[in-house]
Structures are given as C-alpha cells and as structure tokens.
Design an enzyme around this catalytic site. Structure first.
Site, mmCIF file in Angstrom:
data_model
loop_
_atom_site.group_PDB
_atom_site.id
_atom_site.type_symbol
_atom_site.label_atom_id
_atom_site.label_comp_id
_atom_site.label_asym_id
_atom_site.label_seq_id
_atom_site.Cartn_x
_atom_site.Cartn_y
_atom_site.Cartn_z
ATOM 1 N N GLY A 53 0.864 -1.180 0.000
ATOM 2 C CA GLY A 53 0.000 0.000 0.000
ATOM 3 C C GLY A 53 0.894 1.221 0.000
ATOM 4 C CB CYS A 82 5.181 -4.121 -0.999
ATOM 5 S SG CYS A 82 5.666 -3.030 -2.337
ATOM 6 C CG HIS A 173 2.599 -7.041 -3.687
ATOM 7 N ND1 HIS A 173 1.873 -6.327 -2.759
ATOM 8 C CD2 HIS A 173 3.437 -6.154 -4.265
ATOM 9 C CE1 HIS A 173 2.245 -5.077 -2.783
ATOM 10 N NE2 HIS A 173 3.197 -4.932 -3.687
ATOM 11 C CD GLU A 175 0.028 -8.878 -1.047
ATOM 12 O OE1 GLU A 175 1.061 -9.568 -0.925
ATOM 13 O OE2 GLU A 175 0.061 -7.643 -1.233
HETATM 14 N N1 GLN Z 1 5.823 2.475 -2.980
HETATM 15 C C1 GLN Z 1 5.075 2.127 -1.831
HETATM 16 C C2 GLN Z 1 5.643 2.779 -0.594
HETATM 17 O O1 GLN Z 1 6.718 3.264 -0.616
HETATM 18 C C3 GLN Z 1 5.039 0.633 -1.660
HETATM 19 C C4 GLN Z 1 4.388 0.005 -2.860
HETATM 20 C C5 GLN Z 1 3.587 -1.189 -2.563
HETATM 21 O O2 GLN Z 1 3.351 -1.541 -1.388
HETATM 22 N N2 GLN Z 1 3.074 -1.807 -3.588
HETATM 23 O O3 GLN Z 1 5.000 2.829 0.406
#
Ligand code: GLN
Length: 192
Positions: A53, A82, A173, A175
């Site tokens: 996210g 992520c 990811h 998930e």
């Molecule tokens: N770019 C996002 C961040 O820095 C992470 C991207 C992702 O979770 N898909 O928070």
C-alpha cells in the site's frame, strides 16, 4: 485460538486475508485471519501481516493508534510485504514513521514507477515462486552481525526477502498470487 491479524489501515488487505485463511486451512490449524484496525485488536493476535500500500499512510495511522507499541511490547511477529517491509525497517531514504523492528535499510520505489510493475519467477525457500513487484522497495543493507538475520531470496542480485527472528519482510506481493506457501511459512515460523 490462533489468530493472524491483517492490519486493515490501507492497501492490499483483503488479498492477504483470503490467502491467510487458505493457508491456515491447508495447514489444518484451528485459527483465523482477522482484520485488525486498532491497538487492542492487534494485541489479541499471534502474528500480524502488514500489506502493500502506501507506507507513509499506513505508518502515520499505525503510530497515531499506538499499534507499534503494542507490537513491540508483546513481541508480536510481523510479516510485511512491500509497504509492510518499509514499515519493518530501521532506515529508509524518506522521512517517514517506521517501526525499526528489523535491522534492515530499504530504498523506496527502487524498481520504478507503478507502470514498471512486473511479475517474474524468484527462488525462495527452495522453490520457484511468482514474484509480483509493484513500486517495490529494495533492501539496501542489513546488519549482518545479527545472528538471527537470514536472507531468503534475491532477484536480479537484489535481496527481496529477508527474515529476522520471527519477523519477515518481502519486496514483492505473495498475497497477489494463488500460491499459499509463503503464508504457510510465516504461520509455521510463528507457531513453532
Ligand atoms: N511504494 C510504496 C511505498 O513506498 C510501496 C508500494 C507497494 O506496497 N506496492 O510505500
């Protein structure tokens, strides 16, 4: 009952919920995935998953609600994917709230912009796994003096999965696949 809390503040939450539920069923564990939003709900969990996210948004709410303290005080294992990996780190290239639960330094958006998202096979835990990368962070460094740190996967000579104690961080990811093996790995890690 064994409870895996899926931190439900922002991001790819429902996907983690579904795959965790499946992983628990596959392992025949009497447990459940549970969406959690507040510190007292987090406190009831045996492990927490922080989704992908926007790490700045998730981090801000998480600190405002004192969720970081509950995780630390109760030694609750965390699996971060992520944005979740960024939140587990102790250093990033951006000024943002992070939990410093792992001795890792990450760089944000290291694999390019949203349009540069890609999927490719990675080798992890002895098998091939579909790695989905979306504005993924990179692991810049880790404290190799810490005996409980273990690199789990590299892609293109970059570390993309790492474990420290019972905390787990991945750039990609799991998930967003149908493959439950990584979630099963986290569950086994914290159950034992
Ligand atoms: N770019 C996002 C961040 O820095 C992470 C991207 C992702 O979770 N898909 O928070």
């Amino acid at each position: 009952m064994f409870i895996i809390g899926i931190l439900n503040l922002q991001g790819a939450v429902s996907e983690h919920y579904d795959i965790t539920q499946k992983a628990l069923e596959n392992l025949n564990i009497d447990g459940e995935a549970r969406l959690v939003r507040y510190a007292d709900e987090v406190e009831d969990c045996d492990g927490i998953i922080i989704s992908g996210g926007e790490s700045t948004v998730i981090g801000k709410i998480l600190f405002e609600r004192g969720i970081d303290k509950v995780i630390k005080n109760n030694n609750i294992p965390v699996f971060g994917t992520c944005a979740g990996m960024i939140l587990l780190s102790s250093k990033t290239d951006y000024d943002q709230p992070i939990m410093s639960l792992m001795d890792i330094e990450v760089g944000r958006n290291a694999f390019g912009r949203q349009k540069d998202s890609f999927e490719d096979t990675i080798n992890i835990l002895g098998y091939e796994y579909p790695g989905v990368f979306i504005r993924a962070p990179i692991l810049k460094s880790y404290d190799d003096s810490k005996e409980d740190i273990e690199v789990l996967a590299e892609y293109d000579s970059k570390i993309v999965a790492i474990k420290q104690g019972k905390n787990l961080a991945m750039s990609f990811h799991p998930e967003l696949t149908e493959d439950t093996r990584i979630h099963e790995y986290f569950i086994n890690l914290i159950k034992n």
